[in-house]
Design a protein around this motif. Structure first.
Motif, PDB file in Angstrom:
ATOM      1  N   LEU A   1       1.222  -3.017  -5.216  1.00 14.18           N
ATOM      2  CA  LEU A   1       2.464  -3.525  -5.798  1.00 14.18           C
ATOM      3  C   LEU A   1       2.576  -3.088  -7.254  1.00 14.18           C
ATOM      4  CD1 LEU A   1       2.499  -7.154  -4.331  1.00 14.18           C
ATOM      5  CD2 LEU A   1       3.853  -5.196  -3.571  1.00 14.18           C
ATOM      6  N   ASP A   2       1.470  -3.206  -7.993  1.00 18.73           N
ATOM      7  CA  ASP A   2       1.457  -2.790  -9.394  1.00 18.73           C
ATOM      8  C   ASP A   2       1.719  -1.288  -9.531  1.00 18.73           C
ATOM      9  OD1 ASP A   2       0.926  -5.406 -10.154  1.00 18.73           O
ATOM     10  OD2 ASP A   2      -1.238  -5.074 -10.351  1.00 18.73           O
ATOM     11  N   THR A   3       1.135  -0.505  -8.632  1.00 13.32           N
ATOM     12  CA  THR A   3       1.337   0.943  -8.665  1.00 13.32           C
ATOM     13  C   THR A   3       2.800   1.282  -8.411  1.00 13.32           C
ATOM     14  OG1 THR A   3      -0.934   1.363  -7.961  1.00 13.32           O
ATOM     15  CG2 THR A   3       0.655   3.142  -7.623  1.00 13.32           C
ATOM     16  N   ALA A   4       3.418   0.600  -7.477  1.00 14.00           N
ATOM     17  CA  ALA A   4       4.837   0.840  -7.194  1.00 14.00           C
ATOM     18  C   ALA A   4       5.676   0.605  -8.441  1.00 14.00           C
ATOM     19  CB  ALA A   4       5.308  -0.056  -6.058  1.00 14.00           C
ATOM     20  N   LEU A   5       5.386  -0.457  -9.157  1.00 13.18           N
ATOM     21  CA  LEU A   5       6.125  -0.755 -10.396  1.00 13.18           C
ATOM     22  C   LEU A   5       5.859   0.304 -11.456  1.00 13.18           C
ATOM     23  CD1 LEU A   5       5.558  -4.611 -10.462  1.00 13.18           C
ATOM     24  CD2 LEU A   5       7.711  -3.418  -9.984  1.00 13.18           C
ATOM     25  N   THR A   6       4.614   0.740 -11.567  1.00 11.34           N
ATOM     26  CA  THR A   6       4.253   1.773 -12.538  1.00 11.34           C
ATOM     27  C   THR A   6       4.989   3.080 -12.236  1.00 11.34           C
ATOM     28  OG1 THR A   6       2.077   0.809 -12.893  1.00 11.34           O
ATOM     29  CG2 THR A   6       2.331   3.125 -13.480  1.00 11.34           C
TER      30      THR A   6
ATOM     31  N   THR B   1      11.880  -0.853  -9.133  1.00 11.91           N
ATOM     32  CA  THR B   1      12.507  -1.863  -9.981  1.00 11.91           C
ATOM     33  C   THR B   1      11.920  -3.238  -9.729  1.00 11.91           C
ATOM     34  OG1 THR B   1      14.284  -2.097  -8.370  1.00 11.91           O
ATOM     35  CG2 THR B   1      14.672  -0.607 -10.225  1.00 11.91           C
ATOM     36  N   ASP B   2      11.444  -3.483  -8.513  1.00 13.43           N
ATOM     37  CA  ASP B   2      10.839  -4.759  -8.140  1.00 13.43           C
ATOM     38  C   ASP B   2       9.808  -4.516  -7.054  1.00 13.43           C
ATOM     39  OD1 ASP B   2      12.601  -6.901  -9.519  1.00 13.43           O
ATOM     40  OD2 ASP B   2      14.059  -5.576  -8.564  1.00 13.43           O
ATOM     41  N   ALA B   3       8.870  -5.434  -6.937  1.00 13.12           N
ATOM     42  CA  ALA B   3       7.888  -5.396  -5.857  1.00 13.12           C
ATOM     43  C   ALA B   3       7.775  -6.808  -5.296  1.00 13.12           C
ATOM     44  CB  ALA B   3       6.528  -4.909  -6.367  1.00 13.12           C
ATOM     45  N   VAL B   4       7.784  -6.928  -3.986  1.00 11.41           N
ATOM     46  CA  VAL B   4       7.785  -8.237  -3.338  1.00 11.41           C
ATOM     47  C   VAL B   4       6.473  -8.449  -2.602  1.00 11.41           C
ATOM     48  CG1 VAL B   4       8.935  -9.672  -1.605  1.00 11.41           C
ATOM     49  CG2 VAL B   4      10.285  -8.202  -3.113  1.00 11.41           C
ATOM     50  N   ASP B   5       5.819  -9.550  -2.894  1.00 22.11           N
ATOM     51  CA  ASP B   5       4.583  -9.934  -2.221  1.00 22.11           C
ATOM     52  C   ASP B   5       4.959 -10.767  -0.997  1.00 22.11           C
ATOM     53  OD1 ASP B   5       2.208 -11.092  -1.354  1.00 22.11           O
ATOM     54  OD2 ASP B   5       1.469 -11.445  -3.383  1.00 22.11           O
ATOM     55  N   ASN B   6       4.676 -10.254   0.185  1.00 16.10           N
ATOM     56  CA  ASN B   6       5.040 -10.942   1.417  1.00 16.10           C
ATOM     57  C   ASN B   6       3.900 -11.785   1.988  1.00 16.10           C
ATOM     58  OD1 ASN B   6       6.855 -11.596   3.497  1.00 16.10           O
ATOM     59  ND2 ASN B   6       6.006 -10.032   4.828  1.00 16.10           N
ATOM     60  N   SER B   7       2.962 -12.179   1.148  1.00 12.05           N
ATOM     61  CA  SER B   7       1.832 -12.988   1.621  1.00 12.05           C
ATOM     62  C   SER B   7       2.279 -14.251   2.339  1.00 12.05           C
ATOM     63  CB  SER B   7       0.927 -13.388   0.455  1.00 12.05           C
ATOM     64  OG  SER B   7       0.366 -12.261  -0.145  1.00 12.05           O
TER      65      SER B   7
ATOM     66  N   GLN C   1      13.170 -13.624  -0.163  1.00 13.66           N
ATOM     67  CA  GLN C   1      12.983 -13.258  -1.569  1.00 13.66           C
ATOM     68  C   GLN C   1      13.944 -12.142  -1.978  1.00 13.66           C
ATOM     69  OE1 GLN C   1       8.915 -12.632  -3.116  1.00 13.66           O
ATOM     70  NE2 GLN C   1       8.211 -13.359  -1.115  1.00 13.66           N
ATOM     71  N   ILE C   2      14.032 -11.130  -1.139  1.00 13.32           N
ATOM     72  CA  ILE C   2      14.871  -9.966  -1.454  1.00 13.32           C
ATOM     73  C   ILE C   2      16.345 -10.331  -1.445  1.00 13.32           C
ATOM     74  CG2 ILE C   2      15.606  -7.704  -0.600  1.00 13.32           C
ATOM     75  CD1 ILE C   2      12.569  -7.415   0.301  1.00 13.32           C
ATOM     76  N   MET C   3      16.763 -11.105  -0.477  1.00 17.53           N
ATOM     77  CA  MET C   3      18.165 -11.493  -0.433  1.00 17.53           C
ATOM     78  C   MET C   3      18.520 -12.369  -1.636  1.00 17.53           C
ATOM     79  SD  MET C   3      19.135  -9.620   1.935  1.00 17.53           S
ATOM     80  CE  MET C   3      20.828 -10.095   2.214  1.00 17.53           C
ATOM     81  N   GLU C   4      17.605 -13.196  -2.079  1.00 17.38           N
ATOM     82  CA  GLU C   4      17.841 -13.994  -3.284  1.00 17.38           C
ATOM     83  C   GLU C   4      17.930 -13.094  -4.519  1.00 17.38           C
ATOM     84  OE1 GLU C   4      15.640 -17.368  -5.998  1.00 17.38           O
ATOM     85  OE2 GLU C   4      15.326 -17.443  -3.828  1.00 17.38           O
ATOM     86  N   MET C   5      17.029 -12.121  -4.619  1.00 14.27           N
ATOM     87  CA  MET C   5      17.011 -11.205  -5.766  1.00 14.27           C
ATOM     88  C   MET C   5      18.298 -10.383  -5.860  1.00 14.27           C
ATOM     89  SD  MET C   5      13.095  -9.862  -5.339  1.00 14.27           S
ATOM     90  CE  MET C   5      13.200  -8.554  -6.520  1.00 14.27           C
ATOM     91  N   THR C   6      18.935 -10.131  -4.707  1.00 14.01           N
ATOM     92  CA  THR C   6      20.132  -9.284  -4.677  1.00 14.01           C
ATOM     93  C   THR C   6      21.409 -10.109  -4.483  1.00 14.01           C
ATOM     94  OG1 THR C   6      19.927  -8.893  -2.284  1.00 14.01           O
ATOM     95  CG2 THR C   6      18.825  -7.317  -3.758  1.00 14.01           C
TER      96      THR C   6
END
Length: 70
Positions: free
Chosen positions: A6-11, A15-21, A28-33
């Motif tokens: 996730l950190d690498t994707a941001l680096t 624009t965002d990374a979502v942890d689906n744990s 989460q994504i629908m809320e963010m958008t």
């Protein structure tokens, strides 16, 4: 979920990374958008659930990139 990925994707420019744990990535994504969904969803795990999630989060006219096809 691998936090390093996730950190690498941001680096690398995500624009965002979502942890689906907790299993609520779609919510989460629908809320963010604000319910719109994303312009581009990348499926890279190669499992049907990955494509299903992409279908749930991509906006009308958006793109799903399939990288995880086996």
């Amino acid at each position: 979920i691998n936090k390093h990925r996730l950190d690498t994707a941001l680096t690398l420019g995500a624009t965002d990374a979502v942890d689906n744990s907790s299993g609520d990535a779609v919510a989460q994504i629908m809320e963010m958008t604000d319910g719109r969904g994303v312009d581009l969803a990348v499926e890279s795990i190669g499992l049907p659930i990955g494509f299903s999630i992409c279908e749930s989060i991509v906006c009308g006219g958006g793109t799903i990139a399939m990288l995880g096809v086996h």
